[in-house]
Design a protein around this motif. Structure first.
Motif, PDB file in Angstrom:
ATOM      1  N   GLU A   1     -11.263  -7.702 -17.179  1.00 15.62           N
ATOM      2  CA  GLU A   1     -10.422  -6.893 -16.317  1.00 15.62           C
ATOM      3  C   GLU A   1      -9.984  -7.671 -15.080  1.00 15.62           C
ATOM      4  O   GLU A   1     -10.706  -8.543 -14.595  1.00 15.62           O
ATOM      5  CB  GLU A   1     -11.163  -5.622 -15.879  1.00 15.62           C
TER       6      GLU A   1
ATOM      7  N   ASN B   1      -3.108  -8.423  -4.435  1.00 15.88           N
ATOM      8  CA  ASN B   1      -3.186  -7.182  -5.195  1.00 15.88           C
ATOM      9  C   ASN B   1      -4.622  -7.044  -5.671  1.00 15.88           C
ATOM     10  O   ASN B   1      -5.242  -8.035  -6.062  1.00 15.88           O
ATOM     11  CB  ASN B   1      -2.219  -7.237  -6.377  1.00 15.88           C
ATOM     12  N   TYR B   2      -5.164  -5.816  -5.629  1.00 18.07           N
ATOM     13  CA  TYR B   2      -6.562  -5.599  -5.975  1.00 18.07           C
ATOM     14  C   TYR B   2      -6.727  -4.456  -6.960  1.00 18.07           C
ATOM     15  O   TYR B   2      -5.971  -3.480  -6.941  1.00 18.07           O
ATOM     16  CB  TYR B   2      -7.380  -5.263  -4.716  1.00 18.07           C
ATOM     17  N   ALA B   3      -7.744  -4.559  -7.779  1.00 15.52           N
ATOM     18  CA  ALA B   3      -8.153  -3.421  -8.591  1.00 15.52           C
ATOM     19  C   ALA B   3      -8.748  -2.366  -7.664  1.00 15.52           C
ATOM     20  O   ALA B   3      -9.373  -2.698  -6.645  1.00 15.52           O
ATOM     21  CB  ALA B   3      -9.196  -3.858  -9.611  1.00 15.52           C
ATOM     22  N   ASP B   4      -8.566  -1.109  -8.011  1.00 10.07           N
ATOM     23  CA  ASP B   4      -9.073  -0.022  -7.163  1.00 10.07           C
ATOM     24  C   ASP B   4     -10.575  -0.132  -6.941  1.00 10.07           C
ATOM     25  O   ASP B   4     -11.089   0.212  -5.876  1.00 10.07           O
ATOM     26  CB  ASP B   4      -8.742   1.332  -7.801  1.00 10.07           C
ATOM     27  N   SER B   5     -11.287  -0.615  -7.942  1.00  9.91           N
ATOM     28  CA  SER B   5     -12.749  -0.656  -7.876  1.00  9.91           C
ATOM     29  C   SER B   5     -13.279  -1.652  -6.839  1.00  9.91           C
ATOM     30  O   SER B   5     -14.451  -1.583  -6.464  1.00  9.91           O
ATOM     31  CB  SER B   5     -13.323  -1.009  -9.251  1.00  9.91           C
TER      32      SER B   5
ATOM     33  N   LYS C   1     -11.184  -2.670  -3.977  1.00 10.01           N
ATOM     34  CA  LYS C   1     -10.440  -2.577  -2.720  1.00 10.01           C
ATOM     35  C   LYS C   1     -11.373  -2.282  -1.565  1.00 10.01           C
ATOM     36  O   LYS C   1     -12.308  -1.500  -1.693  1.00 10.01           O
ATOM     37  CB  LYS C   1      -9.377  -1.477  -2.824  1.00 10.01           C
ATOM     38  N   ASP C   2     -11.119  -2.915  -0.445  1.00  8.70           N
ATOM     39  CA  ASP C   2     -11.896  -2.760   0.792  1.00  8.70           C
ATOM     40  C   ASP C   2     -13.257  -3.425   0.723  1.00  8.70           C
ATOM     41  O   ASP C   2     -14.018  -3.377   1.701  1.00  8.70           O
ATOM     42  CB  ASP C   2     -12.078  -1.280   1.159  1.00  8.70           C
TER      43      ASP C   2
END
Length: 126
Positions: free
Chosen positions: A46, A59-63, A65-66
């Motif tokens: 992934e 750009n980041y995967a939601d899992s 982010k931050d």
């Protein structure tokens, strides 16, 4: 062709931090986008984070982010992934990848990336 070598993987406890590095060599002038991917046992590879080589946009995967930050040093042909607040579910083999086209940075899709490193293992224990 681009050669990629990852480093920095380790075993850490939950809540800890790691910094992964990716060294690129070969036809690096051809790279439009670089990315970090991961694959846990029994799961699909992934996308984690991507960075446009020209603009530095990310750009980041939601899992992640931050918690994760991708960066690059073009002069040194290096890409980094700073991983903070690590969780057991972040455990995986992490791969560096390069794409000669920018599309891979938008889609975070493994299918867009032509060149891959061998991976570096990250293990997070609870």
């Amino acid at each position: 062709q681009v050669q990629l070598v990852e480093s920095g993987g380790d075993s850490v406890q939950a809540g800890g931090s790691l910094r992964l590095s990716c060294a690129a060599s070969g036809y690096t002038y051809n790279i439009a986008c670089m990315g970090w991917f991961r694959q846990a046992p029994g799961k699909e590879r992934e996308g984690v984070a991507t960075i446009y080589r020209g603009s530095g946009s990310t750009n980041y995967a939601d899992s992640v982010k931050d918690r994760f930050t991708v960066s690059q040093d073009i002069a040194k042909n290096m890409m980094y992934l700073q991983m903070n607040s690590l969780k057991p579910e972040d455990t995986a083999m992490y791969y560096c990848a390069a794409d000669p086209y920018p599309g891979g940075c938008r889609a975070l899709s493994k299918h867009d990336f032509a060149d891959w490193g061998q991976g570096t293992q990250v293990t997070v224990s609870s």
